[in-house]
Design a protein around this motif. Structure first.
Motif, short mmCIF file in Angstrom:
data_model
loop_
_atom_site.label_atom_id
_atom_site.label_comp_id
_atom_site.label_asym_id
_atom_site.label_seq_id
_atom_site.Cartn_x
_atom_site.Cartn_y
_atom_site.Cartn_z
N GLU A 20 20.44 -31.09 6.60
CA GLU A 20 20.82 -30.88 5.21
C GLU A 20 20.85 -32.18 4.42
O GLU A 20 20.28 -32.29 3.32
CB GLU A 20 22.19 -30.19 5.16
N ARG A 21 21.47 -33.21 4.99
CA ARG A 21 21.60 -34.47 4.24
C ARG A 21 20.26 -35.17 4.09
O ARG A 21 19.98 -35.77 3.04
CB ARG A 21 22.63 -35.37 4.90
N ALA A 22 19.37 -35.07 5.13
CA ALA A 22 18.07 -35.71 5.04
C ALA A 22 17.17 -35.00 4.03
O ALA A 22 16.49 -35.63 3.21
CB ALA A 22 17.40 -35.74 6.41
N MET A 23 17.16 -33.66 4.08
CA MET A 23 16.32 -32.89 3.15
C MET A 23 16.82 -33.05 1.71
O MET A 23 16.02 -33.14 0.77
CB MET A 23 16.31 -31.43 3.56
N GLU A 42 17.62 -24.58 3.22
CA GLU A 42 18.15 -23.45 3.99
C GLU A 42 17.03 -22.59 4.56
O GLU A 42 17.10 -22.12 5.70
CB GLU A 42 19.08 -22.61 3.11
N THR A 43 15.97 -22.39 3.77
CA THR A 43 14.82 -21.62 4.25
C THR A 43 14.15 -22.32 5.43
O THR A 43 13.87 -21.71 6.46
CB THR A 43 13.79 -21.43 3.12
N ALA A 44 13.89 -23.62 5.28
CA ALA A 44 13.24 -24.38 6.36
C ALA A 44 14.11 -24.43 7.61
O ALA A 44 13.61 -24.25 8.73
CB ALA A 44 12.93 -25.80 5.87
N TYR A 45 15.40 -24.64 7.42
CA TYR A 45 16.32 -24.69 8.57
C TYR A 45 16.36 -23.36 9.29
O TYR A 45 16.38 -23.29 10.53
CB TYR A 45 17.72 -25.09 8.11
N GLY A 46 16.37 -22.27 8.52
CA GLY A 46 16.38 -20.94 9.11
C GLY A 46 15.14 -20.67 9.94
O GLY A 46 15.21 -20.06 11.01
N ALA A 63 18.38 -35.64 0.54
CA ALA A 63 18.10 -37.03 0.14
C ALA A 63 16.68 -37.21 -0.37
O ALA A 63 16.42 -38.07 -1.22
CB ALA A 63 18.37 -37.98 1.30
N ILE A 64 15.75 -36.41 0.14
CA ILE A 64 14.34 -36.56 -0.30
C ILE A 64 13.98 -35.54 -1.37
O ILE A 64 12.79 -35.35 -1.68
CB ILE A 64 13.36 -36.47 0.88
N GLY A 65 15.01 -34.85 -1.94
CA GLY A 65 14.79 -34.06 -3.14
C GLY A 65 14.65 -32.56 -2.98
O GLY A 65 14.33 -31.87 -3.95
N TYR A 66 14.92 -32.02 -1.79
CA TYR A 66 14.82 -30.58 -1.61
C TYR A 66 16.10 -29.89 -2.08
O TYR A 66 17.20 -30.41 -1.88
CB TYR A 66 14.56 -30.23 -0.15
N SER A 67 15.95 -28.72 -2.69
CA SER A 67 17.11 -27.96 -3.17
C SER A 67 17.79 -27.24 -2.00
O SER A 67 17.26 -27.17 -0.89
CB SER A 67 16.67 -26.93 -4.21
N GLY A 68 18.98 -26.66 -2.29
CA GLY A 68 19.70 -25.95 -1.26
C GLY A 68 18.92 -24.77 -0.71
O GLY A 68 18.88 -24.54 0.50
N GLU A 69 18.27 -24.01 -1.59
CA GLU A 69 17.48 -22.86 -1.13
C GLU A 69 16.31 -23.30 -0.26
O GLU A 69 15.98 -22.64 0.74
CB GLU A 69 16.98 -22.07 -2.34
N PRO A 125 27.67 -23.89 -5.60
CA PRO A 125 28.15 -22.56 -6.00
C PRO A 125 27.34 -21.42 -5.41
O PRO A 125 27.86 -20.35 -5.12
CB PRO A 125 28.03 -22.59 -7.54
N THR A 126 26.03 -21.62 -5.23
CA THR A 126 25.16 -20.54 -4.76
C THR A 126 24.74 -20.72 -3.31
O THR A 126 23.94 -19.96 -2.80
CB THR A 126 23.90 -20.47 -5.63
N GLY A 127 25.27 -21.72 -2.63
CA GLY A 127 24.83 -21.99 -1.26
C GLY A 127 25.94 -21.76 -0.25
O GLY A 127 27.02 -21.24 -0.55
N ILE A 128 25.67 -22.18 0.98
CA ILE A 128 26.64 -22.07 2.06
C ILE A 128 27.74 -23.10 1.87
O ILE A 128 27.46 -24.27 1.58
CB ILE A 128 25.93 -22.27 3.41
N THR A 129 28.99 -22.70 2.04
CA THR A 129 30.11 -23.61 1.83
C THR A 129 30.76 -23.99 3.16
O THR A 129 30.50 -23.37 4.20
CB THR A 129 31.17 -22.97 0.92
N LYS A 130 31.63 -24.98 3.10
CA LYS A 130 32.37 -25.40 4.30
C LYS A 130 33.24 -24.27 4.83
O LYS A 130 33.35 -24.07 6.05
CB LYS A 130 33.24 -26.63 3.99
#
Length: 545
Positions: free
Chosen positions: A271-274, A285-289, A276-282, A119-124
């Motif tokens: 996204e799927r790897a992070m 997204e910060t690390a990817y950015g 899977a190891i317990g990182y939240s969407g925020e 709901p609060t993240g990037i969507t398809k």
């Protein structure tokens, strides 16, 4: 010829640097407008766009540069012009085709990027929309790029340099103005703002076309005069022209895709790897950015030297190789590699030492212990990107361009095989390690091929690189001392943006001055660039023998 390469390199490097610098500076207000998530969404559009752009041009613009240089050196200007006209028609077709494919495939790409809507993240749907808006640039850029390649083949770097800068300025002005109006005046969403921001690529491309058209009108009489004074022509059939062109062009496709392909692997796995190891969407997204957008904008600044160098050196290398002038060829290759060592190694080293200061000064102090650390790990990868670009250009200049495909494929395979496992083991840093491992393998393979194919010796380059490393160590020690002293009088960098800016300015100023002084006094810069550095002559005094 050596000084000609340097002049062409400096012109293209200056334009590319200004373009990349503007591309970094605009990110500062852009970050204030759209934040970390907006940056991640923006990059989701550009990763597939860059792939489609390279495929649509099929390496033709740089191949045309090599093709034109080769036939011009043989005095056959008619064949060069025939190839240019045929290439323009081809690029118009491939550009429109690529636009349609990317626009229509956006809805299938998006679910591969975002596996779970939040709901609060990037969507398809967000990813689908921004991919479609950026795709319009593909209609214009391929045909525009081939004009740049034609001018470069004539050893004329000005049109490329000026059009690059104008394209970037117009793109950035439209991007920032549109984003500001959407968010601050119309109270629109981040997704809408990013949609306009990606569409800015199309607007900037149109501006570049206008610049190139003006140059074409000015240069056309001279080109016609060359053709009219030509005595003989090889009268190569069109099908043979395209066959030769694509023999040159094929490897350029993958070489130009190198960074984008690595980012594409991250796009589909991060996204799927992070998660899977317990990182939240925020958090992801910060690390990817940081890795693929904000931090990447900074890391590729030193790589502008390699980009300008590769564009300038390819026609010269091709000419020397065609004329079988081995002494001049080896001199040019040594000079190209040494310019990377002298200018890029200190840049990435300084960025590594000051990574948290740089990120805090330019973007945000929020989560600086994470963002600064990621930038510090990523900075050295910029050297590998530069080396891959230049070594691939050298391979193309000596007709070993097919091996560049082999080296990149090997690196990409390593990235694909190990990226998820590295992220599982090291978190977000694992994606950086995967890219570094992939690019490092590709560079080593390129260097091996260069040495073995024409018996080229790296001895001189290695000696000067060792001297550069010594000077860089001294520079980094000086930066550490300056930073330690400044910290006694200012608030902590992680708590004050103005303290970060002051620390950055003083550390870079003193560190760069020390490195330049050492390089100037030892004549390292002069021997590498092939001429006296007159700007530094006014700053430093050295007795001339």
């Amino acid at each position: 010829m050596s000084n000609q390469i340097v002049r062409g390199t400096m012109l293209l490097t200056g334009a590319t640097f200004l373009s990349k610098f503007l591309g970094m500076i605009y990110v500062i207000p852009f970050h204030e407008l759209v934040g970390q998530s907006g940056g991640a969404l923006f990059n989701f559009a550009y990763a597939p766009y860059n792939i489609f752009l390279s495929i649509s041009t099929v390496g033709v613009p740089l191949a045309v540069s090599k093709f034109v240089s080769r036939y011009n050196s043989l005095g056959d200007y008619k064949t060069s012009m025939r190839m240019f006209r045929a290439g323009m028609g081809l690029m118009a077709i491939t550009g429109i085709t690529a636009f349609l494919l990317l626009f229509l495939s956006a809805q299938w790409i998006a679910p591969l990027v975002i596996t779970n809507d939040q709901p609060t993240g990037i969507t398809k749907d967000d990813v689908t929309m921004v991919i479609r808006t950026v795709s319009f640039a593909l209609i214009v850029i391929p045909a525009m790029s081939i004009v740049r390649g034609f001018f470069q083949g004539h050893q004329s770097m000005g049109p490329t340099a000026v059009s690059q800068v104008v394209e970037q300025i117009v793109r950035i002005l439209f991007l920032l103005a549109a984003s500001f109006m959407v968010l601050k005046i119309w109270n629109g969403t981040i997704t809408t703002a990013i949609g306009f921001a990606t569409f800015a690529a199309f607007v900037g491309a149109l501006a570049s076309c206008v610049v190139l058209w003006v140059y074409w009108q000015k240069r056309k009489p001279y080109i016609k005069k060359q053709i009219s004074q030509q005595d003989t022509t090889y009268d190569v059939p069109v099908r043979h022209l395209f066959k030769e062109l694509f023999r040159y062009a094929g490897p350029f496709v993958l070489v130009g895709l190198a960074t984008s392909l690595y980012q594409l692997v991250d796009m589909f796995t991060f996204e799927r790897a992070m998660t899977a190891i317990g990182y939240s969407g925020e958090e992801w997204e910060t690390a990817y950015g940081v890795i693929n957008f904000y931090g990447h904008k900074i890391v590729i600044i030193p790589g502008t030297i390699a980009t300008g160098l590769s564009l300038a050196i390819l026609p010269a290398l091709t000419s020397s190789f065609t004329q079988n002038n081995r002494p001049l060829l080896f001199q040019q290759m040594n000079q190209a590699l040494q310019i990377i060592a002298v200018l890029v190694i200190p840049a990435v080293s300084g960025l590594t030492v000051l990574s948290d200061v740089v990120y805090g000064s330019l973007f945000t102090l929020e989560n600086l212990n994470i963002t600064g650390s990621l930038l510090g790990w990523y900075a050295p990868v910029g050297l590998l990107f530069s080396l891959f670009t230049v070594t691939s250009s050298i391979l193309q200049g000596i007709n070993e361009q097919r091996f560049a495909v082999v080296s990149l494929s090997a690196g990409l395979l390593i990235k694909v095989l190990f990226n998820i496992q590295l992220i599982y083991t090291f978190g977000a840093k694992g994606a950086i390690f995967g890219t570094a491992l992939a690019a490092g393998v590709a560079v080593l393979l390129n260097l091996w091929r260069i040495g073995s194919s024409i018996n080229f010796s790296f001895k001189q380059t290695l000696k000067r690189t060792l001297l550069v490393c010594i000077f860089v160590i001294v520079m980094c020690i000086a930066i550490w001392i300056v930073r330690t002293i400044v910290a006694q009088f200012l608030p902590p960098v992680a708590e004050s943006r103005w303290a970060a800016i002051v620390t950055l300015v003083m550390s870079v100023g003193i560190g760069a001055s020390i490195y330049l002084w050492l390089s100037y006094k030892s004549e390292l810069l002069e021997r590498t660039l092939g001429d006296r550095v007159r700007v530094l002559d006014k700053l430093f005094v050295r007795k001339r023998s």
